[in-house]
Design a protein around this motif. Structure first.
Motif: not given
Ligand SMILES: [Zn+2]
Ligand SMILES: [Zn+2]
Length: 645
Positions: A527-544, A632-639
Motif C-alpha cells: 500500500x505504501x510502496x504504491x501509495x494505493x495506486x496498485x497495478x491493475x494486477x492487484x487493484x481491487x477494481x480494475x475498471x469502472x 497490463x496484467x501480464x506485467x504484474x507489478x513490473x514496469x
C-alpha cells in the motif's frame, strides 16, 4: 609513551598521554573540528578521553554511523535541557536514540502543544549556537541518586537507584543541565546543527500500562541541514502513503478495537487483493516444486516443549488454554507442525529435498504500544515453507529459494534489494563443522546468483546461519521481508531422520523461509510502496464503467458484464451525478481505468478510456481495451513484462 595506530595502519607516537581530540588535531585541523568521539580498541569514547597506552584509535565524525548516533543522542540531551529551562516543573526520564532520530519522555501535567514544540526547538537552537562544552563526571551511585532527588527528578533517581550500588555512574553536563548517561557525547553543543522536533505522543513510564502516562517528544537529527531536509521530505511522503490512512480511504482493511488490538480484518476490497497475492504465491510455489500443507492453529503444549519454544519463545506466545486437563497452545510458528508431517513415516534420501509450503496463520503476543497498523500485529499469516534436505543439497536449495524470492519480489514491483548473510553467533547449537559447511553453502549460493551482500559476522540465530533480503520501496525506505534460515536445532530436538543411500540413518537439514514475511505486513508495504495506486494486477477494481446520462445505463451494464465474464474486476457507476464528479471520485479511489460511455460510444459500441493518472487514452472498441488491460496484467507489478524467467 603511547603509540596510536589509526584505521589506515599508520602509527603516531606521543611523548605523553593524549586525548582523542589531541590526536585528531595532530592529524589535521579539519579532523579536529569534525571529531565527535573516538573508537579506542573498538570502544566508543568522548574526545577528551585520555589515552596512555599503545592502542588502536579511529576518530568518529558525522560521516560515521556511530557519529550520527552520537549526534542524535546528544540532541536528545539538548531537548531535555531546553524543556527544563522552559518548563522547570517537568521531570525528565529517558531519551534513547531510535531509527532516524530520538525521543525523550517527560512527566508533565499537560500535553505539550505544537506551540510548545516550537518554543522548545527555538531554545534548542539557541543552546546549540552558544556552543556549550559537554563535560563528563563520575559519581557514586548514591551520590547520584541524592543529586537527582534534590532536584526533584524522581524518575531519574529511580532509574539510578536500580543500578548496582558499587557501580560508578557517569553524568554528562552542559551548562546548567546534567543527565545520567553512558555517553559518549559530542564535545560541545555547536556540533548539533540540524534537528527538528517531529511529534508528541503518550507513553507509559517503563512501558507498563499500569504506570503513569508520560509525554514523549520525538525528534530527528542529522549531520547537516541538507540531510535533514531530505529526511523531512521523505517523512512527508511517508505520511501521504501511510497504509492506515489509505487502507481506510480505499476501504481495504481495519483493526477493530471491539475485537482487540493487532488483529486484522480484511474488507472485501482488501480481500480481493489478498486473493490475488495468495493465488499467485501458491502457483509460483507449485511451479518451484513445493507441495502445500494445511495445519491446525493449536497444539498440545508438550509439542512446544519438544520444539523448545516454551523456553526461548515464551514471551511471544499466548497463555495456553486448558481442555480435558491438557494444555493447548495457540501456534506462534508453523515449523513444528511441518516437522510432525515429516515424522509421520520414515523418509528415504530419495524423497529429499522435501519442500512444503503453507500460508500459515500464527499468533504472537506483542505489547500494545508496539502495535502499528498492518506492520506490527498479533495475528498474521506467514508465507511459510520448510525445506528438508541433505547437507550437500543446501547450496542448490538456497539458490532455488533466492531465485523464487527475487522473481516474486520483482513481480510485486520491487527492484532494489539489500542482502545480508548472518553467521555463527557466540552461543550456538550444532558443530563448528556443520556451521562451516552451511555458511560456505550459503555464500556459494549468493555468489552463484551474483548477489552482493553484507556479511553480519556472528549475527545468525543460535540454531543456524541465515540470509535476509530487504526491499527498497518507492521512497527509498527499506523493509525486511524475506528470510532464509538454516536450522540445525529442530531436526535434533525432534530426532528427525532419513535413510541414506548406504542404509544409515541421517539427520536432514531444515531450511525455514518466508518470502513476503507475512501477508498482512507485506500488504502494508505494498500500500505504501504504491501509495494505493496498485497495478491493475492487484487493484481491487480494475475498471469502472461510467455513464454520462441514464440513456446509456443499459449499455454501461452490458460493457461491465462482458468484462466481468472475461474475468476482470469491473464495476459500474450509474448514479445520476455529473460525469466530472464521478471521474474525480473513482480517480481518488485509484481505479486504474475509467471507461466513460455517452451516446457516441453507445452508438459506435466503444468506450472512452481514461487512466487514473488523468490521461485520455481515446475511444476504443471493447476488444481493444481488453488487449490493453491484459498487457497490463501480464506485467504484474513490473514496469515491463518479465524476460528473465
Ligand atoms: Zn546521553
Ligand atoms: Zn519455520
Amino acid at each position: 609513551m603511547p603509540i596510536i595506530t589509526l584505521p589506515d595502519g599508520s602509527e603516531r607516537r606521543f611523548d605523553e598521554p593524549v586525548s582523542v581530540a589531541d590526536v585528531a588535531a595532530d592529524i589535521g585541523p579539519g579532523l579536529a573540528k569534525a571529531a565527535l568521539a573516538g573508537r579506542v580498541d573498538g570502544r566508543l569514547v568522548d574526545t577528551d578521553f585520555v589515552i596512555d597506552t599503545d592502542t588502536k584509535l579511529a576518530i568518529v565524525t558525522a560521516r560515521d554511523d556511530d557519529g550520527i548516533e552520537i549526534i542524535r543522542h546528544s540532541t536528545a540531551h539538548l531537548l531535555a535541557q531546553a524543556v527544563k529551562q522552559l518548563y522547570p516543573e517537568a521531570q525528565v526520564t529517558i531519551g534513547p536514540v531510535i531509527e532516524d532520530g530520538f525521543y525523550y519522555d517527560f512527566a508533565f501535567e499537560r500535553t505539550f502543544t505544537p506551540e510548545d514544540l516550537e518554543s522548545i526547538e527555538n531554545r534548542m537552537e539557541e543552546l546549540a549556537s552558544a556552543d556549550v562544552p559537554v563535560t563528563r563526571e563520575v559519581m557514586d551511585r548514591d551520590a547520584a541518586v541524592d543529586y537527582f532527588r534534590r532536584l526533584g527528578e524522581e524518575y531519574k533517581a529511580e532509574i539510578i537507584a536500580s543500578i548496582p550500588a558499587n557501580e560508578q555512574i557517569s553524568i554528562y553536563g552542559q551548562g546548567d543541565w546534567k543527565d545520567l548517561c553512558r555517553g559518549p557525547h559530542v564535545p560541545s553543543t555547536g556540533h548539533l546543527r540540524a534537528f527538528k522536533l517531529t511529534k508528541v505522543a503518550g507513553a507509559y513510564w517503563r512501558g507498563d500500562s499500569r504506570n503513569e502516562m508520560l509525554q514523549r517528544i520525538y525528534g530527528t537529527a542529522w549531520p547537516d541541514k541538507k540531510a535533514l531536509k531530505a529526511y523531512l521530505h521523505r517523512l512527508e511522503e511517508a505520511e501521504k502513503r501511510d497504509h492506515r490512512r489509505i487502507g481506510q480511504e480505499l476501504d481495504l482493511f481495519s483493526i477493530q478495537e471491539g475485537a482487540g488490538g493487532g488483529l486484522v480484518f480484511w474488507h472485501p476490497r482488501g480481500a480481493r487483493i489478498r486473493r490475488v497475492m495468495e493465488d499467485y504465491w501458491r502457483d509460483r510455489h507449485i511451479d518451484a516444486g513445493y507441495e502445500l500443507l494445511y495445519t491446525p492453529h493449536i497444539a498440545l503444549e508438550t509439542l512446544w516443549q519438544t520444539s523448545g519454544h516454551t523456553d526461548f519463545y515464551r514471551e511471544s506466545m499466548y497463555t495456553p488454554m486448558v481442555e480435558d486437563e491438557q494444555l493447548y497452545q495457540l501456534k506462534p510458528m508453523n515449523c513444528p507442525f511441518h516437522v510432525l508431517v515429516y515424522q509421520d513415516r520414515l523418509r528415504s534420501y530419495r524423497e529429499l529435498p522435501i519442500r512444503w509450503a503453507e500460508l500459515g496463520t500464527v499468533y504472537r503476543h506483542e505489547m500494545s504500544g508496539a502495535l502499528h497498523g498492518l506492520m506490527r500485529v498479533r495475528g498474521f499469516t506467514q508465507d511459510d515453507a520448510h525445506v528438508f534436505c541433505r547437507e550437500e543439497q543446501i547450496a542448490d536449495e538456497v539458490m532455488g529459494v533466492l531465485d523464487l524470492t527475487l522473481s516474486m519480489l520483482r513481480d510485486f514491483g520491487f527492484e532494489r534489494f539489500e542482502v545480508n548473510l548472518s553467521t555463527k553467533p557466540e552461543k550456538a547449537v550444532g558443530s563448528d563443522e556443520i556451521w562451516d559447511k552451511a555458511t560456505i553453502a550459503l555464500r556459494a549460493a549468493l555468489d552463484a546468483k551474483g548477489l552482493e551482500y553484507v556479511l553480519d559476522e556472528g549475527g545468525g540465530a543460535f540454531y543456524g546461519p541465515k540470509i535476509d533480503v530487504k526491499i527498497e520501496d518507492a521512497i527509498g525506505r527499506s523493509w525486511q521481508c524475506s528470510t532464509i534460515q538454516l536450522d540445525f536445532n529442530l531436526p535434533e530436538r525432534f530426532q528427525m531422520e532419513y535413510v541414506a543411500e548406504d542404509g544409515e540413518r541421517r539427520r536432514p537439514i531444515m531450511i525455514h523461509r518466508a518470502l513476503l514475511g507475512s501477508l498482512e505486513r507485506f500488504f502494508g508495504v505494498l500500500i505504501e510502496h504504491y501509495a494505493g495506486r496498485f497495478p491493475a494486477w492487484l487493484a481491487p477494481v480494475q475498471a469502472v464503467v461510467l455513464n454520462i446520462t441514464d440513456r446509456q445505463a443499459n449499455y454501461a451494464n452490458q460493457v461491465a458484464q462482458s468484462l466481468k465474464n472475461q474475468g476482470f474486476r469491473v464495476e459500474t457507476d450509474l448514479r445520476n451525478e455529473k460525469i466530472g464528479f464521478k471521474i474525480r471520485e473513482h480517480t481518488l479511489q485509484r481505479v486504474p481505468y475509467l471507461l466513460v460511455v455517452g451516446d457516441r460510444e453507445m452508438e459506435a459500441g466503444t468506450v472512452a478510456v481514461r487512466s487514473r493518472g488523468g490521461e485520455d487514452l481515446g475511444s476504443m472498441a471493447l476488444d481493444g481495451f481488453v488487449e490493453r488491460l491484459s498487457a497490463d496484467l501480464a506485467k504484474r507489478g513490473r514496469s515491463a513484462i518479465a524476460t528473465e524467467e
